[in-house]
Motif scaffolding. Structure first.
Motif, short mmCIF file in Angstrom:
data_model
loop_
_atom_site.label_atom_id
_atom_site.label_comp_id
_atom_site.label_asym_id
_atom_site.label_seq_id
_atom_site.Cartn_x
_atom_site.Cartn_y
_atom_site.Cartn_z
N ARG A 127 -14.60 105.01 -35.43
CA ARG A 127 -13.42 104.35 -34.86
C ARG A 127 -12.11 104.74 -35.54
NH1 ARG A 127 -14.83 99.98 -31.64
NH2 ARG A 127 -16.75 100.56 -30.57
N ALA A 171 -11.86 93.70 -22.19
CA ALA A 171 -11.81 92.40 -22.86
C ALA A 171 -10.43 92.15 -23.46
CB ALA A 171 -12.88 92.34 -23.94
N ALA A 172 -9.81 93.18 -24.02
CA ALA A 172 -8.46 93.02 -24.57
C ALA A 172 -7.44 92.75 -23.46
CB ALA A 172 -8.07 94.26 -25.36
N PRO A 229 -8.85 90.28 -31.15
CA PRO A 229 -9.74 91.30 -31.73
C PRO A 229 -11.06 90.72 -32.23
CG PRO A 229 -7.49 91.68 -32.41
CD PRO A 229 -7.49 90.38 -31.67
N VAL A 245 -13.23 90.11 -29.16
CA VAL A 245 -13.74 91.37 -28.63
C VAL A 245 -14.92 91.86 -29.46
CG1 VAL A 245 -13.18 93.79 -28.23
CG2 VAL A 245 -11.54 92.02 -27.61
N PHE A 246 -14.77 91.76 -30.77
CA PHE A 246 -15.86 92.23 -31.64
C PHE A 246 -17.09 91.34 -31.50
CE2 PHE A 246 -18.16 92.00 -35.69
CZ PHE A 246 -18.49 93.33 -35.86
N VAL A 301 -18.28 91.40 -27.41
CA VAL A 301 -18.47 92.68 -26.71
C VAL A 301 -19.08 93.72 -27.63
CG1 VAL A 301 -17.35 94.53 -25.43
CG2 VAL A 301 -16.56 92.17 -25.15
N THR A 302 -18.40 94.00 -28.74
CA THR A 302 -18.83 95.11 -29.60
C THR A 302 -20.15 94.80 -30.30
OG1 THR A 302 -16.49 95.62 -29.98
CG2 THR A 302 -18.11 96.65 -31.44
N GLU A 306 -14.41 97.26 -24.19
CA GLU A 306 -13.54 96.59 -25.15
C GLU A 306 -12.10 96.53 -24.65
OE1 GLU A 306 -15.51 97.62 -29.41
OE2 GLU A 306 -14.76 99.34 -28.27
N GLN A 307 -11.67 97.58 -23.98
CA GLN A 307 -10.32 97.58 -23.42
C GLN A 307 -10.17 96.52 -22.33
OE1 GLN A 307 -9.75 101.60 -22.09
NE2 GLN A 307 -9.86 102.48 -24.17
N PRO A 336 -15.88 102.72 -24.26
CA PRO A 336 -14.70 102.02 -24.82
C PRO A 336 -13.96 101.18 -23.80
CG PRO A 336 -14.25 104.36 -24.54
CD PRO A 336 -15.73 104.18 -24.26
#
Length: 285
Positions: free
Chosen positions: A114, A189-190, A196, A199-200, A203-204, A186-187, A183
């Motif tokens: 990342r 979700a943002a 952040p 999202v982590f 999602v991540t 995550e985008q 990716p």
């Protein structure tokens, strides 16, 4: 002379194949299956031998020839002095080494995938060195390092050594999982105003978690099974692989086969449980 039959449309139909050609065609179609089963049988044959000889009552010190069926080894697993102590030591060492390797390896994998920083390419190369280095070289190098640093060999040196060679496998496994992620998830979700942290967490982490679990299982197996590096840096401690090596000099008791069988079936149960859980989730979705 062979005759050809005609159907109603006037087209000639091919003569029926003989039984030999049909059997040969069937074998060709299933050749990959046969090869896979043969490879699987080759891998599982030693495990089957270990399991069968766990029920043996050897006539002498060595459990290499079948003598008599017995359940003594299963009912008295810790009947051999020091075996269960070494087993518990290996389990504790594998657990803490797995925890340390997973934490450090996951953080390093995220950094390599990342982020862009100076020294990123050399770091990628250095990650593979513990995997490519022979264990004798690694074990002796770590021994020289600890001796030069005045560190007493024991559980601490074993922990450092195991984290070192397990972390590379964690980095490779988690890194492959991260590189395969989309990716855009995550985008998205943002874009939906997720922080952040959200999202982590939502999602991540769920997407990376299978890779982390796989890396943890691999690290535990490598740490529990290691002998060479452990033998260099254990001091007075005796892990289960070292106990097995020492017992091989005097005679292998069937209790060692029992421990090996339990470990195999436990790992098989975890794999099957994970597969069953995945199928349940797919059916619900």
């Amino acid at each position: 002379m062979a005759t050809l039959t005609q159907n109603r449309g006037g087209h000639r139909a091919a003569p029926p194949r003989s039984r030999g050609s049909a059997a040969l065609s069937w074998v060709r179609e299933h050749l990959v299956t046969f090869a896979g089963l043969a490879a699987l049988g080759y891998l599982l044959l030693p495990v089957l031998v270990v399991f069968v000889f766990s029920f043996n009552k050897p006539a002498g010190r060595f459990n290499f020839a079948w003598h008599e069926f017995s359940l003594d080894a299963w009912t008295d697993v810790c009947g051999i002095g020091g075996m269960c102590d070494s087993l518990w030591l290996s389990i504790r060492l594998a657990l803490v080494a797995t925890l340390g390797a997973v934490v450090l390896g996951t953080l390093l994998a995220f950094a390599l995938v990342r982020h862009r920083f100076r020294g990123r390419q050399p770091t990628n190369l250095l990650v593979f060195l513990p995997m490519a280095t022979p264990e004798v070289v690694m074990g002796s190098s770590l021994l020289a390092l600890f001796v030069q640093g005045g560190v007493d060999r024991g559980f601490t040196t074993l922990f450092i050594s195991h984290v070192l060679f397990c972390m590379s496998f964690v980095v490779v496994t988690v890194k492959a999982r991260l590189q395969g992620m989309d990716p855009r998830l995550e985008q998205a979700a943002a874009d939906l105003y997720a922080t952040p942290y959200q999202v982590f967490r939502r999602v991540t982490l769920p997407l990376v978690l299978p890779g982390i679990v796989a890396a943890a299982l691999l690290s535990f197996s490598l740490s529990f099974d290691d002998f060479i590096v452990t033998n260099f840096n254990s001091g007075n401690l005796v892990t289960f692989p070292m106990f097995v090596f020492g017992a091989n000099q005097r005679g292998v008791p069937p209790q060692i086969n029992v421990i090996g069988s339990i470990m195999f079936f436990l790992a098989l149960f975890l794999v099957l449980a994970a597969q069953y859980r995945t199928r349940i989730k797919l059916r619900r979705s």
